[in-house]
Scaffold this motif. Structure first.
Motif, PDB file in Angstrom:
ATOM      1  N   GLY A   1       0.811  -1.204   0.000  1.00  0.00           N
ATOM      2  CA  GLY A   1       0.000   0.000   0.000  1.00  0.00           C
ATOM      3  C   GLY A   1       0.846   1.255   0.000  1.00  0.00           C
ATOM      4  N   VAL A   2       0.237   2.369  -0.412  1.00  0.00           N
ATOM      5  CA  VAL A   2       0.982   3.632  -0.497  1.00  0.00           C
ATOM      6  C   VAL A   2       0.385   4.697   0.425  1.00  0.00           C
ATOM      7  N   GLY A   3      -0.412   4.288   1.395  1.00  0.00           N
ATOM      8  CA  GLY A   3      -0.865   5.258   2.381  1.00  0.00           C
ATOM      9  C   GLY A   3      -2.365   5.342   2.536  1.00  0.00           C
ATOM     10  N   ALA A   4      -2.799   6.459   3.130  1.00  0.00           N
ATOM     11  CA  ALA A   4      -4.219   6.672   3.426  1.00  0.00           C
ATOM     12  C   ALA A   4      -4.579   8.113   3.119  1.00  0.00           C
ATOM     13  N   LYS A   5      -5.880   8.362   2.999  1.00  0.00           N
ATOM     14  CA  LYS A   5      -6.361   9.727   2.797  1.00  0.00           C
ATOM     15  C   LYS A   5      -7.768   9.861   3.359  1.00  0.00           C
ATOM     16  N   VAL A   6      -8.159  11.095   3.606  1.00  0.00           N
ATOM     17  CA  VAL A   6      -9.532  11.392   4.024  1.00  0.00           C
ATOM     18  C   VAL A   6     -10.353  11.631   2.766  1.00  0.00           C
ATOM     19  N   THR A   7     -11.412  10.868   2.589  1.00  0.00           N
ATOM     20  CA  THR A   7     -12.231  10.972   1.374  1.00  0.00           C
ATOM     21  C   THR A   7     -13.494  11.782   1.584  1.00  0.00           C
ATOM     22  N   ALA A   8     -13.942  11.918   2.824  1.00  0.00           N
ATOM     23  CA  ALA A   8     -15.204  12.633   3.054  1.00  0.00           C
ATOM     24  C   ALA A   8     -15.317  12.995   4.528  1.00  0.00           C
ATOM     25  N   THR A   9     -16.209  13.909   4.809  1.00  0.00           N
ATOM     26  CA  THR A   9     -16.635  14.179   6.183  1.00  0.00           C
ATOM     27  C   THR A   9     -18.137  13.958   6.238  1.00  0.00           C
ATOM     28  N   GLN A  10     -18.568  13.130   7.153  1.00  0.00           N
ATOM     29  CA  GLN A  10     -19.981  12.793   7.286  1.00  0.00           C
ATOM     30  C   GLN A  10     -20.594  13.535   8.463  1.00  0.00           C
ATOM     31  N   LYS A  11     -21.762  14.123   8.240  1.00  0.00           N
ATOM     32  CA  LYS A  11     -22.525  14.744   9.305  1.00  0.00           C
ATOM     33  C   LYS A  11     -23.410  13.698   9.986  1.00  0.00           C
ATOM     34  N   SER A  12     -23.500  13.794  11.286  1.00  0.00           N
ATOM     35  CA  SER A  12     -24.402  12.935  12.054  1.00  0.00           C
ATOM     36  C   SER A  12     -25.617  13.761  12.461  1.00  0.00           C
ATOM     37  N   PHE A  13     -26.799  13.340  12.036  1.00  0.00           N
ATOM     38  CA  PHE A  13     -28.013  14.096  12.316  1.00  0.00           C
ATOM     39  C   PHE A  13     -28.823  13.466  13.452  1.00  0.00           C
ATOM     40  N   THR A  14     -28.130  12.863  14.402  1.00  0.00           N
ATOM     41  CA  THR A  14     -28.822  12.381  15.585  1.00  0.00           C
ATOM     42  C   THR A  14     -29.357  13.562  16.396  1.00  0.00           C
ATOM     43  N   GLN A  15     -30.400  13.306  17.151  1.00  0.00           N
ATOM     44  CA  GLN A  15     -31.045  14.375  17.920  1.00  0.00           C
ATOM     45  C   GLN A  15     -30.141  14.868  19.043  1.00  0.00           C
ATOM     46  N   GLY A  16     -30.059  16.198  19.176  1.00  0.00           N
ATOM     47  CA  GLY A  16     -29.330  16.786  20.290  1.00  0.00           C
ATOM     48  C   GLY A  16     -30.193  16.836  21.541  1.00  0.00           C
TER      49      GLY A  16
END
Length: 262
Positions: free
Chosen positions: A69-84
Motif C-alpha cells: 500500500g501507499v498510504g491513506a487519505k480522508v475521502t469525506a466528512t460525514q454529518k451525524s443528524f442524531t437528535q441533540g
C-alpha cells in the motif's frame, strides 16, 4: 526506504484533517442545532508486485499476493443528524424540531437554506427571522405590534393573542422539510445547510405528519457533540500522528546510517 517517507506523509496529512474535524466539533459544542462531523478514511492504491491467484508453477497458484500500500487519505466528512439534547428557555420564539426535519429560511439571493437552529427573533417589521443573520423564516410571518403573546403549536402553527381581544389570531405556519439523504446537504455556515444533488430534493410537510418531527416551543436543540467522545478521538488521532512521525524519524535514521557507511 523512500516509499515509507511518502506513506507516512499521507498518514500525517490524513490525521491533520481528522484533528481539524474534531476541533471543529469541539468548537461548536455550544452551538444550537449543530451536527457533528467525522472524517472518513480509505487506503490508497496498491503496488501489485504479485497477483493473488497467479501461477507459481505449472500446477500451482499463489494463495496470496504481494501488494504494498501507499498510504491513506480522508475521502469525506460525514454529518451525524442524531437528535441533540433539549434546552428549555423562557423565550416564546425559541423552537426546536423533535425528530426529523429542518426549518426553511430565505437567503438574501432568494434561495432557500435549511437549519435545525430554532433561535428566532423579530426584525424591525415584526417578521420572524433567524437570530444570527436575520434571514426570514419561511413562510414569512409578521407579528402585529399589539401582540401580547405568541403561541407555536406542535404542528408549527403560529398564533398570537392581541391586546383587547379574547380569541387568538392565527398568522401562519412554519414550513418543515426533510431529505432522503440529509448527509448529502452542504453545510455553509451560520447553522445553515443547502440542497445538493446527493441530498435529493426537499420533502415538505407538516410537523408531526408523514415522518416529520414535532415542533416544541420554548425549547432549543443543543449540539449533538459528545465532548468526552471527541476528546477520546482527539487522543487517538494524536497517537496515530505521532506514530507516523516516528516512521519518518526511523526512515531518516536508516538513511543517515546508510550514508555514513557508504
Amino acid at each position: 526506504m523512500m516509499p515509507a517517507l511518502w506513506i507516512a506523509k499521507t498518514g500525517l496529512d490524513a490525521q491533520q484533517t481528522n484533528i481539524s474535524v474534531i476541533s471543529n466539533n469541539l468548537a461548536n459544542a455550544s452551538t444550537v442545532g449543530y451536527k457533528k462531523s467525522r472524517a472518513v478514511f480509505e487506503d490508497l492504491l496498491y503496488q501489485n508486485v504479485n497477483q493473488p491467484g497467479g501461477r507459481s508453477s505449472a500446477d500451482s497458484t499463489l494463495p496470496s499476493g504481494l501488494m504494498v500500500g501507499v498510504g491513506a487519505k480522508v475521502t469525506a466528512t460525514q454529518k451525524s443528524f442524531t437528535q441533540g439534547d433539549v434546552q428549555t428557555t423562557d423565550n416564546s420564539l425559541d423552537v426546536m424540531i423533535n425528530g426529523a426535519g429542518f426549518f426553511e429560511v430565505e437567503l438574501p439571493d432568494g434561495t432557500t437554506a435549511y437549519t435545525r437552529n430554532g433561535q428566532f427573533a423579530l426584525n424591525e417589521e415584526g417578521t420572524i427571522v433567524t437570530t444570527g443573520s436575520g434571514y426570514t423564516v419561511q413562510p414569512a410571518i409578521q407579528i402585529p405590534d399589539n401582540a401580547v403573546s405568541i403561541t407555536i403549536s406542535t404542528d408549527g402553527q403560529v398564533s398570537v393573542q392581541l391586546a383587547g381581544q379574547a380569541e387568538s389570531q392565527i398568522l401562519g405556519q412554519f414550513n418543515v422539510s426533510r431529505f432522503i439523504n440529509p448527509m448529502g446537504l452542504e453545510p455553509v455556515g451560520e447553522n445553515l445547510f443547502t440542497e445538493t444533488q446527493s441530498s435529493g430534493a426537499p420533502i415538505q410537510g407538516t410537523a408531526g405528519q408523514d415522518g416529520m418531527g414535532t415542533i416544541k416551543q420554548g425549547m432549543l436543540e443543543t449540539a449533538n457533540v459528545n465532548v468526552t467522545e471527541e476528546l477520546v478521538n482527539l487522543i487517538q488521532a494524536q497517537r496515530v500522528y505521532e506514530m507516523n512521525s516516528k516512521v519518518l524519524s526511523t526512515v531518516d535514521a536508516m538513511l543517515t546510517s546508510l550514508n555514513q557507511n557508504t
